[in-house]
Design a protein around this motif. Structure first.
Motif, short mmCIF file in Angstrom:
data_model
loop_
_atom_site.label_atom_id
_atom_site.label_comp_id
_atom_site.label_asym_id
_atom_site.label_seq_id
_atom_site.Cartn_x
_atom_site.Cartn_y
_atom_site.Cartn_z
N SER A 42 38.91 32.95 46.37
CA SER A 42 38.48 33.09 44.98
C SER A 42 37.90 34.49 44.78
O SER A 42 37.09 34.97 45.56
N PHE B 274 27.46 33.36 42.94
CA PHE B 274 28.85 33.81 42.93
C PHE B 274 29.51 33.25 41.69
O PHE B 274 29.38 32.07 41.38
N THR B 275 30.20 34.12 40.96
CA THR B 275 30.89 33.65 39.76
C THR B 275 32.29 34.26 39.67
O THR B 275 32.50 35.40 40.07
N THR B 276 33.21 33.45 39.14
CA THR B 276 34.56 33.98 38.92
C THR B 276 34.67 34.51 37.48
O THR B 276 35.70 35.01 37.08
N VAL C 67 26.06 21.62 42.85
CA VAL C 67 26.17 22.93 43.49
C VAL C 67 26.22 22.70 45.00
O VAL C 67 25.37 22.00 45.56
N LEU C 68 27.26 23.23 45.61
CA LEU C 68 27.46 22.97 47.03
C LEU C 68 26.87 24.10 47.86
O LEU C 68 27.06 25.28 47.55
N SER D 63 29.43 26.65 49.35
CA SER D 63 30.41 27.39 48.54
C SER D 63 29.70 28.60 47.96
O SER D 63 28.52 28.51 47.60
N VAL E 179 24.44 28.69 41.40
CA VAL E 179 25.37 28.84 40.28
C VAL E 179 24.64 29.43 39.08
O VAL E 179 23.49 29.05 38.80
N HIS F 251 31.17 27.61 28.76
CA HIS F 251 32.50 27.88 29.30
C HIS F 251 32.84 27.20 30.61
O HIS F 251 33.90 27.42 31.17
N ASP F 252 31.94 26.41 31.12
CA ASP F 252 32.25 25.68 32.34
C ASP F 252 31.92 24.20 32.11
O ASP F 252 30.77 23.87 31.83
N ARG G 287 31.44 21.66 34.00
CA ARG G 287 30.37 21.07 34.82
C ARG G 287 29.01 21.51 34.29
O ARG G 287 28.07 20.71 34.18
#
Ligand code: ANZ
Length: 914
Positions: A274, A292-294, A373-374, A377, A382, A388-389, A391
């Protein structure tokens, strides 16, 4: 005249079938027909491997050999095609079932494995699988795991060089000056932190029932193991494998593999590449929370931060007021598996009381702990963008947090998104903001892609965000608190250092134990082998303790394919020249359930060890085929419960009902007929049929043909006794086609007497069978053959054609075909005979063609000649015609020139020159 009663023809009945099959089983064994010699460099080789099984106490059922028979047919075919074929079998025998059996019965697991392997071998031999049994081994043999341990040491003594993207010896690891300045211990610690095999306090899936850790890959969606044991998360010191360092190469290597797309996709998802950014939010007290963000461009819309319950900052950031809530929440979350957390649609979380600053807007946002939130990952944190997400949207709703849109859709959803009532993941235009970069960069109203790239560039240049590629794949937890596995060859010395055992001390054999149970706290059973655990240094200066953790069940299967190449090498896993000559497995057949376990681990093992120069091969399995499942008839009640076959009765109306004696009998549904369905063959449904029963009743050839005729290898198939009976009929029909009433091979005619159509039928059947086997479509060759012998009927056939048919059918029905081959007068096994070559082009086109004969260029005559006539035949035909027509020339003075059609090669003209 007294009528003579003719004895009915004796069929290839089951008595004869049994005799023939027993005879050839024994002959192949005695003659070592399937022994494979080491390849030379010029040899065309073919490595055909079945995923080796765990030999369970129940033996094989008729479904297991679907793949084994397919690979056997291919191997037999390739041998006849002139390849040196490596087709071995062995046992993947470490692991839980043997250990559980040992706990129940007190029997040494090694003994259980020996006994079960014997059953498997007998069953496999009974169905004629052409393995080279001289190469058989079990991963539990000390002579095998000696090298699993030695390879482990190689991985322990290596690090991953990110610049070169490869594994290298630990001695090449550059040690930073500040570490070196802190002395030897610091350097050792630095090396330990970089090893491919390393110790870590890892968050593990602990299974209290098993008293052991299981790998992430082994935990199912419901948070239980495959066998249904509950799994909890806890921190524990483990041996890890740095598989995550190889993420990029494991991903790119997939491109060159001839594997089913679905398996490749599963590996891609598991690796989970990712591309995005890391954004750091400063919390009270100066602590930085990196997320971390996409979608870094949604930074203006962040309304909260969420940390994984395991995040190291949870403890520090939580304010006293929130501490008890947070502790309670974290403890509850740790009981859930990662998958269960990921898949849960219910969001939950708790506030820490801390706030952190949005580095773009300067706004304060609250910090939560949330189990969606894992920990493993990204960064385990988060940045929440509810607009926009989805979850984050659910979470914001739950916590009544603001929803601030950054991108607005242009369509009808615009109002709902603008007002924060709808989450939007699609494209659109940038929402207006009163922010400095917005105004400077003129971002409002920009199309989302332009907006994203402009803002991200700004964030990176301003030091607010850093570009980052992350991978979902975690390092592999490589240790188990179990008895029945390879001892990990590490020694903990009294001076605090950990060193691998010396290679000349390998194998480190498992000590004998009476009690295999791990203790409930997870202390490994090997720690009870007090004498075994203690070691002394060679010069007697140090005392040490052996590592008591063992390797996971997946270790041996990482490299077993290499060992089959040279199982008796006592010095090294395999000689490198022999390894190079065989190379990667050319055809690997097995179940799809190993996509992200065995198939990924083995690829990692090969990459790392080939980087280190220990092995030559980069990818273990070049081509992979997954065999389909075999279903068997079973019964289901109206609540969807499957009812074991022996608890079912057929009543007068022809329908099936639960017997009164069944544990599934319920008075209210007792008179409701059961639905007949096909379900996986399994012991619990008691719908298992064993190959032993089928071979006894119909013969191994019939069983093989039946299983293959059911459909393509990959397809799910349904078991039905009627189908074996039909296959047995075809076997008899073939026998009868080749032999007469006395089982003597029928009289044959000369090739010239054979009807051209018969020759053509035989050749095209052979051709179709070849194509079917090459493409592993093993159902069609059988129908091709049926059509062929029906087409020939009782017409005469030449010896050559009859032999072709027997040879071509032999990979499918090897026992019968060997017998026929011998009865045809051959002295050696047909398994070593060449595959019949056919030239289909000679069957194409007309049987006769018109040939123009000219003399000195002038047309003389037109002759009707066989299309396949060769030049010298045509010469003499033309010269004879010329002499007949022109008595003035003598034969000696004549020469002929043949002209053929350029495309078809058929004779067209012969010019006779006088
Ligand atoms: C803000 C954001 C806004 C995100 C948005 C997505 C959409 P993949 O592609 O699967 O890697 N994320 C990051 N770390 C996480 C963690 N430890 N546990 C759960 N979710 C995590 O997903 C990356 C996205 O998943 C990240 O981008 C982050 O949410 C979330 F409109 O950041 B995003």
């Amino acid at each position: 005249m007294p009528t003579q009663t003719l004895a009915p023809p004796v069929p290839y009945d089951i008595d004869l079938v049994r005799k023939v099959e027993e005879k050839w089983r024994e002959t192949w064994r005695l003659q070592g027909t399937f022994r494979t010699r080491d390849p030379s460099a010029e040899d065309p080789t073919f490595y055909c491997l079945d995923m080796f099984p765990y030999p369970s106490g129940d033996g094989l059922h008729v479904g297991h050999p679907v793949g084994y028979i397919a690979s056997d047919i291919l191997s037999r075919y390739k041998r006849m095609k002139g390849f040196n074929v490596l087709h071995p079998m062995g046992w993947d025998a470490f692991g839980l079932p043997a250990e559980r059996h040992a706990m129940k019965t007190g029997q040494d697991p090694a003994e259980t494995v020996r006994k079960n392997a014997k059953t498997y071998r007998r069953q496999m031999q009974s169905i004629g699988l052409s393995y080279d049994w001289e190469r058989e081994f079990s991963t539990t043999d000390p002579s095998f795991y000696k090298f699993t341990q030695s390879m482990f040491i190689d991985l322990f003594e290596a690090w991953f060089d990110p610049d070169a993207q490869c594994a290298r010896h630990i001695d090449t690891l550059p040690i930073p000056d500040d570490v070196r300045a802190n002395g030897k211990k610091a350097v050792a610690g630095y090396k330990d932190d970089h090893r491919l095999a390393y110790y870590d306090e890892a968050l593990v899936n602990f299974c209290p029932d098993l008293g052991s850790v299981v790998a992430n890959e082994e935990v199912m969606a419901d948070g239980r193991t495959e066998q249904g044991y509950k799994v909890v998360r806890r921190k524990q010191r483990q041996v890890m494998m740095r598989i995550s360092a190889f993420a990029e190469r494991l991903l790119s290597g997939l491109e060159d593999l001839d594997w089913p797309q679905s398996i490749k996709e599963m590996q891609r998802n598991w690796i989970g590449r990712s591309v995005g950014h890391i954004v750091t939010f400063e919390a009270d007290g100066g602590k930085g929370i990196s997320a971390f963000t996409t979608r870094a461009e949604t930074l203006p819309g962040v309304t909260y931060l969420a940390l994984a319950p395991e995040h190291p900052l949870v403890e520090t950031l939580t304010t006293n007021e929130h501490r008890s809530d947070v502790t309670e929440y974290v403890n509850a979350a740790l009981q859930k598996s990662e998958l269960a957390r990921q898949q849960s649609s219910e969001k939950s979380g708790v506030a820490t009381g801390a706030v952190a600053r949005n580095p773009l807007t300067g706004d304060d946002v609250p910090v939560y702990v949330a189990d969606y939130v894992l920990a493993e990952s990204g960064t385990g944190a988060v940045m929440g963008v509810p607009a926009h997400d989805p979850r984050d949207f659910d979470f914001a709703r739950l916590m009544s947090l603001p929803v601030v849109p950054v991108i607005l859709p242009e369509g009808p959803e615009n109002t709902a998104v603008s007002s924060g009532n709808k989450v939007w993941t699609g494209p659109g235009i940038a929402a207006p903001f009163d922010l400095k970069p917005y105004n400077d960069l003129d971002l409002s109203g920009q199309a989302s892609e332009v907006f994203a790239s402009t803002l991200c560039k700004y964030l990176v240049e301003g030091g607010i965000a850093q570009e980052r590629v992350t991978y979902r794949i975690r390092d592999w937890i490589f240790s188990r608190q179990r008895y029945w596995g390879e001892p990990i060859p590490l020694i903990h010395w009294s001076d605090g250092t950990v060193e691998p055992a010396t290679k000349d001390s390998l194998p480190i054999q498992l000590p004998a134990l009476n009690d295999f149970r791990p203790s409930p706290d997870g202390t490994p059973p090997l720690s009870r082998a007090t004498e075994w655990v203690q070691v002394n240094d060679k010069d007697g200066t140090r005392k040490g303790l052996r590592e008591t953790l063992t390797m996971p069940q997946w270790a041996g299967s990482c490299w077993y394919a290499l060992r089959f190449m040279q199982p008796d090498n006592t010095e090294e896993p395999v000689d490198s020249e022999i390894e190079t000559a065989w190379g990667s497995v050319d055809m690997y057949i097995g179940g799809a359930e190993h996509a992200t376990l065995h198939l990924l681990y083995a690829r990692f093992w090969y990459l790392a060890l080939s980087d280190l120069g220990r092995i030559q091969t980069r990818e273990p399995f070049r081509k992979l085929v997954n065999q389909g499942m075999l279903l068997a008839p079973s019964y289901r009640n109206n609540r969807g419960v499957l009812i074991p076959s022996d608890e079912v009765e057929q009543r007068a109306d022809g329908q099936f009902y639960v017997r009164k004696s069944s544990a599934h009998y319920e008075t209210e549904t007792a008179d409701k007929p059961l639905e007949q369905i096909n379900a996986k063959m399994s012991k619990s449904l008691r719908n298992v049929v064993t190959p032993d029963e089928v071979v006894e009743q119909y013969g191994a050839d019939a069983y093989r043909v039946c299983l293959m005729f059911m459909g393509p290898v990959e397809q799910t198939r349904e078991w039905d006794d009627q189908k074996v009976a039909a296959a047995a009929r075809f076997i008899r029909r073939f026998w009868r086609f080749v032999t007469d009433d006395t089982h003597t091979v029928r009289g044959t005619c000369s090739p010239y007497e054979e009807d051209r159509e018969v020759t053509c039928l035989v050749d095209s059947a052979v051709q179709q069978i070849s194509e079917g086997v090459e493409g592993l479509r093993l159902n069609t060759p059988i129908s091709d053959l049926m059509k062929c012998i029906n087409g020939i009927g009782s017409r005469q056939i030449s010896k050559n054609s009859l032999e072709k048919l027997v040879l071509a059918f032999s990979p499918f029905a090897p026992f019968m075909c060997e017998e026929l081959w011998q009865r045809m007068g051959n002295k050696t096994s047909l398994a070593l005979e060449g595959w019949p070559e056919v030239d289909m082009s000679r069957h194409h086109g007309p049987e006769n063609v018109n040939l123009v004969v000219t003399i000195n260029g002038k047309k003389l005559q037109v002759l009707d000649v066989p299309a396949d006539a060769d030049d010298s035949t045509l010469d003499s035909l033309a010269i004879a015609a010329a002499k007949e027509r022109r008595s003035d020339v003598s034969a000696e003075e004549l020469r002929a020139v043949v002209v053929r059609d350029k495309k078809t090669g058929l004779p067209k003209l012969v010019n006779v020159i006088s």
